[in-house]
Design a protein around this motif. Structure first.
Motif, PDB file in Angstrom:
ATOM      1  N   GLY A   1      -0.490  64.154  13.928  1.00  0.00           N
ATOM      2  CA  GLY A   1       0.281  62.789  13.258  1.00  0.00           C
ATOM      3  C   GLY A   1       1.120  63.156  12.483  1.00  0.00           C
ATOM      4  O   GLY A   1       2.052  64.087  12.415  1.00  0.00           O
ATOM      5  N   GLN A   2       1.151  62.408  11.099  1.00  0.00           N
ATOM      6  CA  GLN A   2       1.887  62.729   9.974  1.00  0.00           C
ATOM      7  C   GLN A   2       1.315  63.554   8.868  1.00  0.00           C
ATOM      8  O   GLN A   2       1.834  63.844   8.132  1.00  0.00           O
ATOM      9  N   ASP A   3       0.139  63.896   8.995  1.00  0.00           N
ATOM     10  CA  ASP A   3      -0.607  64.907   8.159  1.00  0.00           C
ATOM     11  C   ASP A   3      -0.182  66.222   8.443  1.00  0.00           C
ATOM     12  O   ASP A   3       0.051  66.569   9.681  1.00  0.00           O
ATOM     13  N   GLN A   4      -0.211  66.940   7.423  1.00  0.00           N
ATOM     14  CA  GLN A   4       0.088  68.513   7.581  1.00  0.00           C
ATOM     15  C   GLN A   4      -0.213  69.372   6.648  1.00  0.00           C
ATOM     16  O   GLN A   4      -0.452  69.059   5.689  1.00  0.00           O
ATOM     17  N   PHE A   5      -0.405  70.780   7.033  1.00  0.00           N
ATOM     18  CA  PHE A   5      -0.976  71.820   6.077  1.00  0.00           C
ATOM     19  C   PHE A   5       0.409  72.757   6.225  1.00  0.00           C
ATOM     20  O   PHE A   5       0.878  73.047   7.223  1.00  0.00           O
ATOM     21  N   ARG A   6       0.577  73.187   4.921  1.00  0.00           N
ATOM     22  CA  ARG A   6       1.580  74.377   4.675  1.00  0.00           C
ATOM     23  C   ARG A   6       1.232  75.526   3.725  1.00  0.00           C
ATOM     24  O   ARG A   6       0.535  75.199   2.797  1.00  0.00           O
ATOM     25  N   SER A   7       1.268  76.693   4.258  1.00  0.00           N
ATOM     26  CA  SER A   7       0.837  77.846   3.751  1.00  0.00           C
ATOM     27  C   SER A   7       1.646  79.126   4.259  1.00  0.00           C
ATOM     28  O   SER A   7       2.016  79.020   5.219  1.00  0.00           O
ATOM     29  N   ASP A   8       1.276  80.147   3.585  1.00  0.00           N
ATOM     30  CA  ASP A   8       1.548  81.469   4.084  1.00  0.00           C
ATOM     31  C   ASP A   8       0.580  81.953   5.098  1.00  0.00           C
ATOM     32  O   ASP A   8       1.073  82.723   6.019  1.00  0.00           O
ATOM     33  N   ARG A   9      -0.537  81.305   5.169  1.00  0.00           N
ATOM     34  CA  ARG A   9      -1.444  81.903   6.122  1.00  0.00           C
ATOM     35  C   ARG A   9      -2.402  80.558   6.569  1.00  0.00           C
ATOM     36  O   ARG A   9      -3.080  80.120   5.440  1.00  0.00           O
ATOM     37  N   ILE A  10      -2.580  80.165   7.808  1.00  0.00           N
ATOM     38  CA  ILE A  10      -3.385  79.120   8.118  1.00  0.00           C
ATOM     39  C   ILE A  10      -4.213  79.724   9.399  1.00  0.00           C
ATOM     40  O   ILE A  10      -3.842  80.247  10.298  1.00  0.00           O
ATOM     41  N   LEU A  11      -5.417  79.459   9.311  1.00  0.00           N
ATOM     42  CA  LEU A  11      -6.665  79.706  10.382  1.00  0.00           C
ATOM     43  C   LEU A  11      -7.144  78.379  11.074  1.00  0.00           C
ATOM     44  O   LEU A  11      -7.458  77.330  10.150  1.00  0.00           O
ATOM     45  N   TYR A  12      -6.790  78.141  12.221  1.00  0.00           N
ATOM     46  CA  TYR A  12      -7.259  77.002  12.955  1.00  0.00           C
ATOM     47  C   TYR A  12      -8.389  77.717  14.177  1.00  0.00           C
ATOM     48  O   TYR A  12      -7.820  78.313  14.992  1.00  0.00           O
ATOM     49  N   ASN A  13      -9.473  77.311  13.951  1.00  0.00           N
ATOM     50  CA  ASN A  13     -10.588  77.367  15.102  1.00  0.00           C
ATOM     51  C   ASN A  13     -10.411  76.096  15.992  1.00  0.00           C
ATOM     52  O   ASN A  13     -11.022  75.104  15.570  1.00  0.00           O
ATOM     53  N   ARG A  14      -9.985  76.588  17.206  1.00  0.00           N
ATOM     54  CA  ARG A  14      -9.952  75.175  18.046  1.00  0.00           C
ATOM     55  C   ARG A  14     -11.288  74.624  18.684  1.00  0.00           C
ATOM     56  O   ARG A  14     -11.133  73.510  18.598  1.00  0.00           O
ATOM     57  N   ALA A  15     -12.418  75.366  18.918  1.00  0.00           N
ATOM     58  CA  ALA A  15     -13.644  74.981  19.045  1.00  0.00           C
ATOM     59  C   ALA A  15     -14.179  74.312  18.186  1.00  0.00           C
ATOM     60  O   ALA A  15     -14.931  73.230  18.580  1.00  0.00           O
ATOM     61  N   SER A  16     -14.259  74.868  16.804  1.00  0.00           N
ATOM     62  CA  SER A  16     -15.048  74.015  15.669  1.00  0.00           C
ATOM     63  C   SER A  16     -14.318  73.081  15.022  1.00  0.00           C
ATOM     64  O   SER A  16     -14.785  72.659  14.205  1.00  0.00           O
ATOM     65  N   ALA A  17     -13.018  73.095  15.442  1.00  0.00           N
ATOM     66  CA  ALA A  17     -12.222  71.943  14.436  1.00  0.00           C
ATOM     67  C   ALA A  17     -12.166  72.381  13.077  1.00  0.00           C
ATOM     68  O   ALA A  17     -12.148  71.672  12.129  1.00  0.00           O
ATOM     69  N   LEU A  18     -12.100  73.787  12.978  1.00  0.00           N
ATOM     70  CA  LEU A  18     -11.918  74.207  11.532  1.00  0.00           C
ATOM     71  C   LEU A  18     -10.488  74.781  10.952  1.00  0.00           C
ATOM     72  O   LEU A  18     -10.053  75.291  11.864  1.00  0.00           O
ATOM     73  N   VAL A  19     -10.473  74.165   9.956  1.00  0.00           N
ATOM     74  CA  VAL A  19      -8.830  74.636   9.495  1.00  0.00           C
ATOM     75  C   VAL A  19      -9.177  75.076   8.031  1.00  0.00           C
ATOM     76  O   VAL A  19      -9.787  74.938   7.176  1.00  0.00           O
TER      77      VAL A  19
END
Length: 170
Positions: free
Chosen positions: A128-146
């Motif tokens: 949506g309009q929400d966002q994360f910005r950093s040099d490194r982002i981990l996103y686990n699609r199965a567990s919905a972990l960021v």
């Protein structure tokens, strides 16, 4: 002894972060993966294939665009996909809301056995309009972990933008 104001601020911040849960469309994993590129080099001995030039991957609602993409296979299974671009971009629909999650970075690594995506260098993850910005982002699609920044072994501070929820019209 802790003052109640910092605790209250921390609880408020954690409560505000809850809408950023990202749960990818689970049926995408069962769909065939389609790849397009200007060229491909396949090394059966190492199990690595290199796709170059306007690379596009589609798997269900998941789409990825890159300049270069490496697919690492072992024992007949795809284990890891690495993409580079200026930037490499992806998008995917979410199970719960049907909303789209989008991201981009200079480099991305997908670990299929863990259903994880790592974004490196100028990384952005949006829902949506929400966002994360950093040099490194981990996103686990199965567990919905960021995870982002130092919690994802990055070096830069995390910037999070959370837009206020719109009130429903009476």
């Amino acid at each position: 002894m802790f003052s109640t104001k910092p605790r209250l601020r921390l609880l408020l911040l954690l409560w505000l972060l809850c809408p950023l849960s990202l749960s990818a469309l689970t049926s995408d994993r069962d769909q065939p993966m389609h790849l397009e590129a200007d060229s491909v080099s396949i090394d059966d001995a190492s199990g690595v294939s290199l796709y170059e030039g306007n690379v596009v991957i589609t798997q269900g609602s998941l789409q990825l665009w890159a300049d270069r993409l490496w697919i690492h296979r072992k024992d007949g299974k795809t284990r890891k996909i690495v993409s580079e671009g200026n930037p490499t971009r992806f998008r995917q629909l979410m199970d719960d809301s049907g909303e789209e999650v989008r991201g981009h970075a200079l480099r991305a690594e997908f670990y299929l056995d863990r259903d994880e995506l790592l974004l490196f260098d100028h990384a952005v993850l949006e829902q949506g309009q929400d966002q994360f910005r950093s040099d490194r982002i981990l996103y686990n699609r199965a567990s919905a972990l960021v995870k982002a920044g130092t919690s994802a072994a990055g070096k830069e501070r995390v910037q999070v933008i959370i837009e206020p929820q719109k009130k429903a019209a009476p």
